[in-house]
Design a protein around this motif. Structure first.
Motif, short mmCIF file in Angstrom:
data_model
loop_
_atom_site.label_atom_id
_atom_site.label_comp_id
_atom_site.label_asym_id
_atom_site.label_seq_id
_atom_site.Cartn_x
_atom_site.Cartn_y
_atom_site.Cartn_z
N GLU A 83 -7.42 -2.74 1.03
CA GLU A 83 -6.86 -1.39 1.03
C GLU A 83 -6.08 -1.14 -0.27
O GLU A 83 -6.13 -0.03 -0.81
CB GLU A 83 -5.95 -1.19 2.24
CG GLU A 83 -5.35 0.20 2.37
CD GLU A 83 -6.39 1.30 2.60
OE1 GLU A 83 -6.01 2.49 2.51
OE2 GLU A 83 -7.56 0.99 2.86
N THR A 131 0.85 -1.19 0.00
CA THR A 131 0.00 0.00 0.00
C THR A 131 0.89 1.24 0.00
O THR A 131 2.12 1.15 0.20
CB THR A 131 -0.92 0.01 1.23
OG1 THR A 131 -0.14 -0.26 2.41
CG2 THR A 131 -2.02 -1.03 1.12
N ASP A 132 0.27 2.39 -0.20
CA ASP A 132 1.04 3.61 -0.41
C ASP A 132 1.86 4.03 0.80
O ASP A 132 2.90 4.68 0.66
CB ASP A 132 0.10 4.75 -0.81
CG ASP A 132 0.85 5.97 -1.29
OD1 ASP A 132 1.62 5.84 -2.26
OD2 ASP A 132 0.69 7.06 -0.70
N THR A 185 3.78 0.23 -5.35
CA THR A 185 2.59 0.32 -4.51
C THR A 185 1.36 0.27 -5.41
O THR A 185 1.45 0.42 -6.63
CB THR A 185 2.57 1.62 -3.70
OG1 THR A 185 2.37 2.73 -4.60
CG2 THR A 185 3.87 1.82 -2.94
N SER A 186 0.22 0.10 -4.80
CA SER A 186 -1.03 0.05 -5.56
C SER A 186 -1.30 1.38 -6.27
O SER A 186 -1.76 1.40 -7.42
CB SER A 186 -2.20 -0.30 -4.63
OG SER A 186 -2.23 0.58 -3.51
N ILE A 187 -0.99 2.48 -5.61
CA ILE A 187 -1.21 3.79 -6.22
C ILE A 187 -0.24 4.00 -7.39
O ILE A 187 -0.63 4.51 -8.45
CB ILE A 187 -1.08 4.92 -5.18
CG1 ILE A 187 -2.31 4.92 -4.27
CG2 ILE A 187 -0.91 6.28 -5.86
CD1 ILE A 187 -2.32 6.01 -3.22
N ARG A 229 -8.73 -0.47 -2.84
CA ARG A 229 -9.37 0.84 -2.63
C ARG A 229 -8.46 1.96 -3.12
O ARG A 229 -8.92 2.88 -3.81
CB ARG A 229 -9.67 1.04 -1.14
CG ARG A 229 -10.42 2.34 -0.84
CD ARG A 229 -10.42 2.67 0.64
NE ARG A 229 -9.07 2.94 1.12
CZ ARG A 229 -8.44 4.10 0.93
NH1 ARG A 229 -9.01 5.08 0.24
NH2 ARG A 229 -7.23 4.27 1.42
N GLU A 230 -7.17 1.89 -2.78
CA GLU A 230 -6.24 2.93 -3.20
C GLU A 230 -6.15 3.00 -4.73
O GLU A 230 -6.19 4.09 -5.31
CB GLU A 230 -4.85 2.65 -2.62
CG GLU A 230 -4.73 2.90 -1.13
CD GLU A 230 -3.31 2.73 -0.63
OE1 GLU A 230 -3.04 3.15 0.51
OE2 GLU A 230 -2.46 2.18 -1.37
N GLU A 250 -9.29 4.52 -6.42
CA GLU A 250 -9.44 5.97 -6.24
C GLU A 250 -8.61 6.75 -7.25
O GLU A 250 -8.91 7.90 -7.55
CB GLU A 250 -9.05 6.37 -4.82
CG GLU A 250 -10.07 5.96 -3.76
CD GLU A 250 -9.71 6.48 -2.39
OE1 GLU A 250 -8.59 7.04 -2.24
OE2 GLU A 250 -10.53 6.33 -1.46
#
Length: 305
Positions: free
Chosen positions: A277, A232-233, A246-248, A280-281, A284
């Protein structure tokens, strides 16, 4: 075309996610991308079959290759006779050859190990090719893009009939790009009744990597981008240190490439209980569809409209 995720976990497998493996089916052909420990059991579990013709390795970390000796041995036990081609990053051929024969016995069928140079065509078939592109991990690594040829334009049957073209062989000849002459001497050109070429499909698989411009280039207008998203971020610094994304970062890269769908994979075991999570990231940020892939999940890749 269908993609089945055999293993979507990171370096350490969990009860939910196996190590890396991906099987792509196209018109009856099966192509395997990475082969982490337990991949052959995942192939049995999810019913993909073993009749793979090519294996594409992104790099030689254990979670991407330790299933290869067992798979090769099983193929041998099944009396395979057809050659198996294994594609691997530059400078790693001898290591892969040793890995295939790690037990001291070589398979009874031909095994070819080819080095995949970034920026080059690894495999060329009648209607598609697979290209390697440079990635940025902690070792020699590449990603792979399956790119189909453009398809023929749509044949305008109604207009062809208006021009006096009789139904039958002349329809086919026009669709194949040939000029035809009618009985009255009228010449009909293909462009009068055939639309512009239609794009084929593109599927891109990164393996382990930091975000790179070469991935953006390879994934431009991809129908499906399968990009690692180990963290995750909030762990972006850790991702950079270990050669991951990261996912972002994956979602931002997909946006830059104009990819239609983004599948996140290589999920760290720290998210063993809940990877929502990461999804979700990515959602968005992503302009297109984004999701965390799950072991056993199969998705179709339709032709672009």
């Amino acid at each position: 075309m269908q993609v089945t995720f055999l293993g979507t976990g990171g370096a350490v497998p969990t009860t939910r996610r196996n190590t890396s493996g991906l099987l792509l089916r196209r018109d009856g052909e099966r192509l395997l991308f990475d082969c982490g420990e337990g991949t052959q059991r995942q192939m049995m579990r999810f019913g993909t079959g073993f009749t793979v013709s090519h294996v594409f390795l992104t790099h030689l970390h254990g979670d991407h290759v330790l299933g290869l000796p067992g798979l090769c041995q099983t193929l041998d036990f099944n009396d395979r006779e057809e050659p198996l081609a294994i594609h691997t990053p530059p400078g790693t051929r001898s290591t892969v050859e040793n890995l295939v024969g790690v037990t001291g016995a070589r398979p009874g069928y031909p095994v070819r190990v080819n080095e995949a140079s970034p920026g080059g065509v690894v495999l060329r078939e009648d209607e598609y090719e697979i290209r390697a592109f440079a990635t940025d991990h902690r070792t020699q690594s590449v990603g792979y893009a399956l790119v189909e040829d453009d398809r023929k334009g749509r044949f305008d049957r109604e207009h062809a009939e208006e021009l006096g073209v009789p139904e039958g062989p002349k329809f086919s000849r026009l669709h194949e790009g040939e000029t035809v002459e009618l009985e009255d001497g009228t010449v009909v050109e293909p462009e009068q009744v055939v639309g512009p070429p239609r794009p084929g499909r593109k599927v891109v698989y990164t393996g382990d990597t930091r975000p790179t411009g070469t991935t953006v280039e390879a994934a431009t207008d991809a129908d499906l981008l399968i990009h690692e998203a180990t963290f995750t971020d909030d762990r972006a610094e850790r991702a950079a240190q270990t050669g991951h994304s990261t996912s972002i970062q994956a979602a931002e890269l997909a946006n830059r490439a104009g990819a239609k769908r983004l599948a996140l994979t290589h999920i760290s075991s720290r998210y063993a209980g809940d990877a929502s999570e990461l999804e979700r990231e990515a959602r968005e940020v992503a302009d297109g569809e984004a999701f965390v892939a799950e072991d056993g999940q199969s998705i179709d890749v339709p032709y672009p409209e």
